[in-house]
Design a protein around this motif. Structure first.
Motif: not given
Length: 93
Positions: A66-84
């Motif tokens: 959640d913190q990383l998503a907030k820092d990168t200005n995206c939601n958690r779902s988008e962040l997990i998808e990009s990490l995968l």
């Protein structure tokens, strides 16, 4: 006897009056509306090529995501998808 709006003892005199507020625009109950909306959301996601995935994680990891998503200005779902996607492209090379 005249009706007084502030008179709570004659509340039965006001039963036929319309209550203030937003008028009801949907004939279905709230629970039925939620089911219909969820079904429509699943159809939209399917048409967009999305598939629902559900798994369990520790709360600490969720907080970090959640913190990383907030820092990168995206939601958690988008962040997990990009990490995968990044992990899979690294794995292919």
């Amino acid at each position: 006897m005249a009706k007084q709006i502030s008179d709570l003892t004659t509340i039965d005199l006001f039963n036929d009056e319309k209550r203030p507020g937003r008028p009801r625009t949907n004939p279905h109950s709230r629970s039925v509306q939620v089911k219909i909306n969820k079904r429509n959301q699943v159809k939209r996601d399917k048409n967009n090529g999305l598939k629902r995935v559900e798994f369990k994680m520790h709360q600490d990891l969720i907080n970090k995501l959640d913190q990383l998503a907030k820092d990168t200005n995206c939601n958690r779902s988008e962040l997990i998808e990009s990490l995968l996607v990044k992990a899979l492209t690294l794995n292919e090379n």
